[in-house]
Scaffold this motif. Structure first.
Motif, PDB file in Angstrom:
ATOM      1  N   ILE B  88     -57.329 -93.024 -28.629  1.00 41.18           N
ATOM      2  CA  ILE B  88     -58.818 -93.084 -29.342  1.00 41.18           C
ATOM      3  C   ILE B  88     -58.573 -94.414 -30.470  1.00 41.18           C
ATOM      4  N   GLY B 286     -67.979 -87.664 -24.788  1.00 39.95           N
ATOM      5  CA  GLY B 286     -67.443 -86.427 -25.444  1.00 39.95           C
ATOM      6  C   GLY B 286     -68.589 -85.157 -25.473  1.00 39.95           C
ATOM      7  N   TYR B 316     -62.128 -86.877 -30.545  1.00 37.00           N
ATOM      8  CA  TYR B 316     -62.552 -87.564 -29.934  1.00 37.00           C
ATOM      9  C   TYR B 316     -64.706 -87.842 -30.524  1.00 37.00           C
TER      10      TYR B 316
END
Lengths: 540, 334
Positions: B88, B286, B316
Motif C-alpha cells: 500500500i 478493491g 486496501y
C-alpha cells in the motif's frame, strides 16, 4: 565466532526434513524455483549476461569515439547505444546483481529458512527476462531503440517510434519486479531474523539492503507514474509535458529525478554493505562504528529524497531553489564521509591481508571516494553550469557506478563464491583480474575528467579533433576493461567447475551465520532458526 | 525478540511465477504494438490478460488452500501483514507522483506561462486554474459556493476521522461504542451531502465511499465475532456502494465528454482524467478483492480469528477511500 547451538545448524540435522522438497532437476529447477539460493544464482547469471550486453554497447560507443568524425555508426544509432547502455546497465546489470546477492546472502546471514515469499521471489526474477527482451528487441523495430537517453527526457521522448514504447513498458515490468523483490527483502529482514539477532546486531549488508529496499518501494512507483505520463502524452493526447496545453517538459525531469536520485543510492548502498562485510574480515577487526554506519546509511536514504533538482541546475530554476538543493546535496558528503572514515578506521592497525575480495574492497574505497569528490564539484550549482552534460559527468558517475557498485559486486563475488560453490577460486587469477580491472578502469575514465573540463559534450558520436588523444586513451582502456570482465567470467566458471575444497569458513577473520554452514550450503538451510549471539568483543 | 521456533512455510516449486512473467511479456509487447496501430497488438494484450487471469486464479487459489489447510503459522501471517502494508505504501507513492504533478502545474507551470516570458510566446494567455494551456479550450460549470464548500469539507473530514476512530472500539471489542461511532459517521456523511449541493456527483461519490468505509468496518466486526451472515451482508453492501461509485464516475465522465472536457483538454483534462481514472481503477481492483472475499466467505473460508486476506482487502479499500478524499479536495474543490 558467532555462537550457534550445534543441534540446529542448518543442514547438519536432517531428521526433521520429512515434508520438505528437494530441488527438481534439470530446467524445471530453474523455471519453478522457490529456493532463495537458486533464485539468487538466476539473478547473478542474468545480471552478468546483461552486463556483457551493456558492455558490448559501451565498446561500440568507444570504438566510434576512437577518432573524430563518423566511422562505425550513424548518429541516430549512436544515441540508441548510449541510451540502451544506460538502461541495460542500471536496470539489467547492477540492480539485479545486488538483488542476487540479497537473495543468496540475507537468509543465510540472518538465519532465515528462505525469503519470506518464495514464490513471489521467483516472479520478481522471471519478470526481468521479458523486460530485457523488450529493451533489446527494440533495436529491431522500425525507428530503432529508445534514443532519448536513459533518463528519457520529454520532449525528445515524446517524438520517437515504437522503441520508446517498448522501453516504457519494460520500465513498468522492471518496476513491478523491483517492488516485489524489495517487499520480499524488507519483510524477510523485519520478520525472519533468528532469535537473538536484534536489528542492531544484524550484519551491515542486511542493514544496507533493508534501507535500499525501502527506497525501492518508495521511488519505483514514482518512475512508473513518470513513464505513464510519457505514454499518455505520446498516444492519448494528454499535455503533461507540453507547454501549449499548460504542461511543462521540466515537470518530467522533476518526477524522473525524484525517482532517479534515490535510485543512485539504491545502486550504491548494497555496495557499502558488501564492503562493510569484507573490510573487517581481512583487517581481522570488528567493523569500526557499527551504529554510526547504520545511522549514516539511513541519513543518506532520507537525504536522497531532497536533492533531486541538483540534476537540473541548468533548467532555469529560481536561485533559491538551486541554493537549497546545492546545500542539501553537499550535506550527503557527511554521512558518506562517516562511512569512508569508518572503513579506514576498521583497517587501522588491523592485521591485514590482501586477498582478491579485500583488494577490490580497498580499490572500491579509493576509487569510489574519487567519484564522491567529483560529485561534490558537480553539486556546486555555479560550477555545475559548466560541467552539465559534459564528459566530466560521465567520468563522475562511472567512478561511483563502475568502481563503486561494480567493484563491490566483484569483491562480494570473490568473498562468497567459496560459500556458493564449495570451491576456492584461483587466487592468482583473481588478483590479476583486480589489477587488470583497476588499471583499465582508470585508463578509461580518468581522461574523461579532462575531456569534460575542456568542454567535450556527452552523447555525441563526433567531436573536435582537439579531444582526440584523451578519447583514444579512453577507448584503449575500455577494451582492456571489457577483456578483464571476460577473464572474470572464466575465473568464475573455473571455480564452479572445480578447485580446492573450500572450508566452512575460508576467511579466518570473517564473521556471521553464513560461515557456520558447510560450503556449499545444503539446499535448505536454517529450517529451524539458529540461536544467534553476538560475538564477544564485537564493537557495538 | 519474541520469536517462536515453529517452522516457516516455504512453498513447493511452482510454475505460476513463470506464467505470470509470460502474461506480462504478452501484455507489454502487445501494448507497444497496440499504441503504434499494429494489428496484432490488441490480440496479444487480450491473450496476456487471459494468461494473467489464469495465473491469478491459480496462484491465489493455491494461497487460499494453503491458508485454509493451516500451513501458515503466526510468523507467515506477520509476513503477510508487513507485505500488504509495504504494498500500500508503494501505491501511495504512485499517487504521490500525480498529486505532485498537479501541484507543479497549478503553482509553477501554468503561472509561468502567464508570466512575462510566457506572454512573449502567447500574449493572449491568462494564467488561471482550471486551464487547458495557451492552445487549449476549456469551459467549466462552477462548483457549489465557498460557504457550502467550507462546511461540507469540515463534515467530510469529521466523517473520515470518525470512521478511522471506529477502529479503536473494533480492536477493543467494544460493540456499543463501535455502533455509536459508525452511526455517527453515517449521520455526518448525510450532513455532508446536505451541505454540498445534493445533486453534485463528486459529493455523492464522496458520500458513497465514506459510507462504504463504515459498512466495511461493521463487516470486519461481524467476522471477528463469528457472525458470518452479517459479514456477508455488510461486505455485499460495501461492494454495491463501490460499484455505484464507479457508475457515478462513468456518468460524470460521459457528461464531461459531452460538454467538451476530454483527456486531451490541456493540462486540466490530463490531470483530471488521469487522477480520477487511476483512482477509479484502484476502486475496481478493491471491489474485485472484496468480491473474492465474499465468495471465499460463502465457501466457508475465514474464521473469527483467521481472516487476514479480508483484512488486507479492507486495508486496501480504506487506502482507496483516503486517496479519494484527497482527490475530492484538490481536484474538485480547491
Amino acid at each position: 565466532m558467532s555462537a550457534v547451538s550445534p543441534d540446529v545448524v542448518g543442514g547438519h540435522d536432517h531428521s526433521h526434513d520429512h515434508d520438505h522438497h528437494g530441488a527438481p532437476t534439470g530446467l524445471k529447477r530453474w523455471l519453478t524455483a522457490t529456493n532463495h539460493k537458486d533464485i539468487g544464482t538466476l539473478y547473478l547469471f542474468f545480471s552478468f549476461i546483461m552486463f556483457l550486453t551493456g558492455g558490448t554497447l559501451a565498446l561500440t560507443i568507444r570504438a566510434e569515439l576512437f577518432q573524430p568524425g563518423l566511422q562505425i555508426v550513424r548518429p541516430e544509432f549512436f544515441n540508441q547505444l548510449t541510451t540502451m547502455h544506460g538502461l541495460i546497465m542500471v536496470f539489467g546489470a547492477i540492480m539485479p546483481a545486488f538483488v542476487g546477492f540479497a537473495n543468496w546472502m540475507i537468509p543465510l546471514m540472518i538465519g532465515a529458512p528462505d525469503m519470506a515469499f518464495a514464490r513471489m521471489n521467483n516472479w520478481s526474477f522471471w519478470l526481468l527476462p521479458p523486460a530485457a527482451l523488450l529493451l533489446v528487441g527494440s533495436f529491431f523495430v522500425p525507428g530503432g531503440a529508445n534514443a532519448a537517453g536513459w533518463t528519457m527526457y520529454a520532449p525528445l521522448s515524446l517524438q520517437m517510434g515504437m522503441g520508446m514504447d517498448m522501453s516504457i513498458f519494460a520500465v513498468h515490468i522492471m518496476g513491478a519486479s523491483s517492488i516485489m523483490g524489495a517487499i520480499n527483502i524488507v519483510v524477510t529482514i523485519l520478520n525472519m531474523r533468528a532469535p537473538g539477532m536484534t536489528l542492531m546486531k544484524m550484519p551491515m549488508f542486511a542493514w544496507t539492503w533493508l534501507i535500499t529496499a525501502y527506497l525501492l518501494i518508495a521511488v519505483m512507483p514514482v518512475l512508473a507514474g513518470a513513464v505513464t505520463m510519457l505514454l499518455t502524452d505520446r498516444h492519448f493526447g494528454t499535455t503533461f509535458f507540453n507547454a501549449a496545453g499548460g504542461g511543462d517538459p521540466v515537470l518530467y525531469q522533476h518526477v524522473f529525478w525524484f525517482f532517479g536520485h534515490p535510485e543512485v543510492y539504491i545502486m550504491i548502498l548494497p555496495a557499502f554493505g558488501i564492503v562493510s562485510q569484507i573490510v573487517p574480515a581481512f583487517a581481522r577487526k570488528p567493523l569500526f562504528g557499527y551504529a554510526s554506519m547504520v545511522y549514516a546509511t539511513a541519513s543518506i536514504a532520507i537525504l536522497s529524497f531532497v536533492v533531486w533538482a541538483h540534476h537540473m541546475f541548468t533548467t532555469g530554476m529560481p536561485a533559491v531553489t538551486q541554493i537549497t538543493f546545492m546545500y542539501m546535496t553537499m550535506l550527503i558528503a557527511v554521512p558518506t564521509g562517516v562511512k569512508v572514515f569508518n572503513w579506514i578506521a576498521t583497517m587501522w592497525r588491523g592485521s591485514m591481508t590482501f586477498e582478491t575480495p579485500m583488494l577490490f574492497a580497498v580499490g572500491f574505497i579509493f576509487v569510489f571516494t574519487m567519484g564522491g569528490f567529483t560529485g561534490l564539484m558537480l553539486a556546486i550549482a555555479p560550477a555545475d553550469i559548466q560541467y552539465q552534460d559534459t564528459y566530466f559527468v560521465v567520468a563522475h558517475f562511472h567512478y561511483v557506478l563502475v568502481a563503486g557498485s561494480l567493484f563491490a559486486l566483484f569483491a562480494g563475488t570473490y568473498f562468497w563464491i567459496p560459500k556458493w560453490t564449495g570451491h576456492m577460486y584461483d587466487e592468482k587469477l583473481g588478483k590479476r583480474h583486480f589489477w587488470m580491472s583497476m588499471i583499465s578502469f582508470n585508463v578509461t575514465f580518468f581522461p574523461m575528467h579532462f575531456l569534460g573540463l575542456a568542454g567535450m559534450p556527452r552523447r555525441v558520436p563526433d567531436y573536435n579533433p582537439f579531444f582526440t588523444d584523451f578519447n583514444q586513451i579512453a577507448t584503449v582502456g575500455a577494451f582492456g576493461f571489457g577483456l578483464s570482465q571476460v577473464f572474470f567470467l572464466y575465473i568464475v566458471l573455473k571455480c564452479i567447475k572445480g578447485g580446492p575444497k573450500a572450508a566452512d569458513k575460508p576467511w579466518d577473520g570473517a564473521e556471521g551465520l553464513e560461515w557456520t554452514l558447510p560450503s556449499p550450503p545444503p539446499f535448505h538451510t536454517f529450517e529451524v532458526p539458529p540461536q544467534f549471539e553476538a560475538p564477544a568483543g564485537h564493537g557495538h | 525478540m519474541s520469536q517462536t521456533l515453529e517452522k516457516y512455510f516455504v512453498p513447493a516449486p511452482s510454475y505460476y511465477p513463470l506464467i505470470g512473467a509470460l502474461a506480462l511479456l504478452l501484455m507489454g509487447s502487445g501494448a507497444s504494438m497496440w499504441v503504434n496501430h499494429i494489428e496484432a497488438g490488441p490480440w496479444l494484450v487480450a491473450s496476456g490478460f487471459a494468461v494473467l487471469i489464469y495465473m491469478l486464479f491459480g496462484w491465489f487459489g493455491t494461497v487460499a488452500r494453503e491458508s485454509e489447510g493451516g500451513k501458515y503459522g503466526k510468523q507467515v501471517d506477520k509476513s503477510f501483514r508487513w507485505s500488504m502494508g509495504w504494498f500500500i505504501f508503494s501505491e501511495v507513492m504512485f499517487f504521490a507522483a500525480f498529486f505532485g504533478t498537479l501541484f507543479y502545474v497549478r503553482h509553477i507551470a501554468v503561472p509561468d506561462l502567464g508570466s512575462d516570458i510566457g506572454h512573449y510566446f502567447w500574449p493572449a494567455f491568462q494564467a488561471a486554474w482550471p486551464s487547458a494551456g495557451p492552445l487549449g479550450h476549456l469551459e467549466l460549470t462552477m462548483t457549489p459556493t465557498a460557504g457550502k464548500i467550507a462546511l461540507g469539507l469540515a463534515l467530510m473530514v469529521a466523517a473520515g476521522a470518525a470512521v478511522t476512530y471506529a477502529h479503536k472500539p473494533l480492536e477493543h471489542g467494544n460493540r456499543s461504542q463501535l455502533q455509536l461511532v459508525l452511526v455517527f459517521t453515517v449521520v455526518l456523511v448525510g450532513l455532508f451531502l446536505g451541505a454540498m449541493t445534493i445533486n453534485w456527483l463528486p459529493a455523492i461519490n464522496t458520500a458513497l465511499l465514506l459510507a462504504s468505509a463504515a459498512t466495511l468496518t461493521w463487516a470486519h466486526w461481524s467476522i471477528r465475532n463469528g457472525n458470518r451472515g452479517q459479514f456477508n451482508l455488510f461486505l455485499a453492501v460495501t461492494i454495491i456502494l463501490g460499484v455505484v461509485f464507479l457508475g457515478c464516475q462513468a456518468t460524470e465522465y460521459t457528461h464531461a465528454y459531452h460538454e467538451g472536457l476530454k483527456l486531451s483538454t490541456g493540462i486540466y483534462g490530463s490531470t483530471f482524467f488521469m487522477m480520477t481514472g487511476f483512482h477509479g481503477l484502484h476502486v475496481t481492483i478493491g471491489a474485485i478483492m472484496l468480491t473474492v472475499m465474499l465468495f471465499r466467505s460463502l465457501a466457508g473460508h475465514f474464521s473469527a480469528d483467521r481472516h487476514f486476506a479480508f483484512e488486507a482487502a479492507a486495508w486496501y479499500w480504506h487506502f482507496v477511500d483516503y486517496v479519494w478524499l484527497l482527490l475530492f479536495l484538490v481536484v474538485y474543490v480547491l
